[in-house]
Design a protein around this motif. Sequence first.
Motif, PDB file in Angstrom:
ATOM      1  N   LEU A  81       0.855  -1.178   0.000  1.00  0.00           N
ATOM      2  CA  LEU A  81       0.000   0.000   0.000  1.00  0.00           C
ATOM      3  C   LEU A  81       0.894   1.232   0.000  1.00  0.00           C
ATOM      4  CD1 LEU A  81      -3.177   0.548   2.148  1.00  0.00           C
ATOM      5  CD2 LEU A  81      -1.449   2.340   1.980  1.00  0.00           C
ATOM      6  N   VAL A  82       0.607   2.190  -0.889  1.00  0.00           N
ATOM      7  CA  VAL A  82       1.476   3.355  -1.022  1.00  0.00           C
ATOM      8  C   VAL A  82       0.693   4.649  -0.834  1.00  0.00           C
ATOM      9  CG1 VAL A  82       3.186   2.228  -2.499  1.00  0.00           C
ATOM     10  CG2 VAL A  82       1.200   3.320  -3.545  1.00  0.00           C
ATOM     11  N   ASN A  83       1.395   5.643  -0.321  1.00  0.00           N
ATOM     12  CA  ASN A  83       0.874   6.994  -0.132  1.00  0.00           C
ATOM     13  C   ASN A  83       1.463   7.865  -1.240  1.00  0.00           C
ATOM     14  OD1 ASN A  83       0.228   9.580   0.692  1.00  0.00           O
ATOM     15  ND2 ASN A  83       1.360   9.485   2.625  1.00  0.00           N
ATOM     16  N   HIS A  84       0.617   8.279  -2.161  1.00  0.00           N
ATOM     17  CA  HIS A  84       1.091   9.093  -3.284  1.00  0.00           C
ATOM     18  C   HIS A  84       1.311  10.548  -2.884  1.00  0.00           C
ATOM     19  CE1 HIS A  84       0.748   5.971  -6.367  1.00  0.00           C
ATOM     20  NE2 HIS A  84      -0.375   5.596  -5.780  1.00  0.00           N
ATOM     21  N   GLY A  85       0.977  10.872  -1.638  1.00  0.00           N
ATOM     22  CA  GLY A  85       1.251  12.219  -1.151  1.00  0.00           C
ATOM     23  C   GLY A  85       0.103  12.805  -0.364  1.00  0.00           C
ATOM     24  N   GLY A  86       0.372  13.146   0.906  1.00  0.00           N
ATOM     25  CA  GLY A  86      -0.607  13.857   1.715  1.00  0.00           C
ATOM     26  C   GLY A  86      -1.735  13.023   2.275  1.00  0.00           C
ATOM     27  N   ALA A 132      -7.498   0.029   2.869  1.00  0.00           N
ATOM     28  CA  ALA A 132      -7.277  -1.321   3.390  1.00  0.00           C
ATOM     29  C   ALA A 132      -8.599  -2.075   3.504  1.00  0.00           C
ATOM     30  CB  ALA A 132      -6.565  -1.257   4.744  1.00  0.00           C
ATOM     31  N   ALA A 133      -9.629  -1.397   4.003  1.00  0.00           N
ATOM     32  CA  ALA A 133     -10.936  -2.031   4.153  1.00  0.00           C
ATOM     33  C   ALA A 133     -11.535  -2.396   2.800  1.00  0.00           C
ATOM     34  CB  ALA A 133     -11.878  -1.100   4.921  1.00  0.00           C
TER      35      ALA A 133
END
Length: 343
Positions: free
Chosen positions: A301-306, A316-317
Amino acid sequence: MLPLHANFDLLGHNTLGIAAKAQWLAQIRHPDDLVALANQPELADLPRRVLGGGSNLVLAGDLPGLTLKVEIPGRRILGDDEHYVYVAIGGGESWHGTVEWTLQQGLSGLENLSLIPGTVGAAPVQNIGAYGVELKDVLHELTAYHLTDGSARRFSLVDCRFAYRDSVFKQDQAGQWLIGEVVLRLPKRAALHTEYGELARELAALNKPATAIDVATAVCKIRRSKLPDPAQIGNAGSFFKNPLVSQAQYSALLATFPALVGYLQPSGDYKLAAGWLIEQAGWKGRQLGPVGMYARQALVLVNHGGASGAEVMALAAAVQAAVQEKFGVMLEPEPVIWGLASQ
């Protein structure tokens, strides 16, 4: 009196890159620091949490109470016996840095665990593992300190009650201990584990007998090809555990999904590849707002920003629901989740 940091910004202390604050944070650089905290009565009733490298963590919100940042240093060779060399590592040391250090000492045993992010003190909590090796295979004992009074206790390998991505520190002893030092038992004669498919293929291309350094180099190459660098894109590594199913459930799934990826376990159960399940459920490379499942490895799982912690949990759910609907298998998150409203 140990200095405390109020409303401490944790953005740079979790690899997912989520903005959250700790009500209070103390940097623990020596076990005596915990004793010093115990002597500060104004802190007695505050909930306490232990923070390592923040690489296996989801901050779902701000953290009330006292966060203990483990920064205990030290790497040294304790001694040896007929078969093993014993090394002691401080809980605040980098795990991958420790792997590199052991290889520099001419010691093997940790090479398959190369490039796993986080600190040494966090490694036993999760029983980290990769490419056929887990921490339980090399741990001799560890010393932990009680969060309330700083008292020390040694945990043997048996005491740690290791299981797949699990330990006593996630079971009935959860939230009670800070791991200050880990003693590893490394073999004098290398017993390399090279049977894992991708690793075996990478080493075969060398056309020579592999060394521990060769294995470490190959593991790093494979991991870098699949896993994003948190410095470039926020992530916590593999986000879901590979689920275990019974032989009957595996056979039923295989009849419907002939390409199902599963591995027989000593228990007779099958471990399914969570990344394959996520990809088949349509989530590889797909985003929900600023978060998504990585395009090159569906398990990440990645955070593309902010992104916020709430947005991470919503994705996730959604992934869990999709996999449950398609395969009847519920995925369990691998990272620790802090800051939920119920906590």
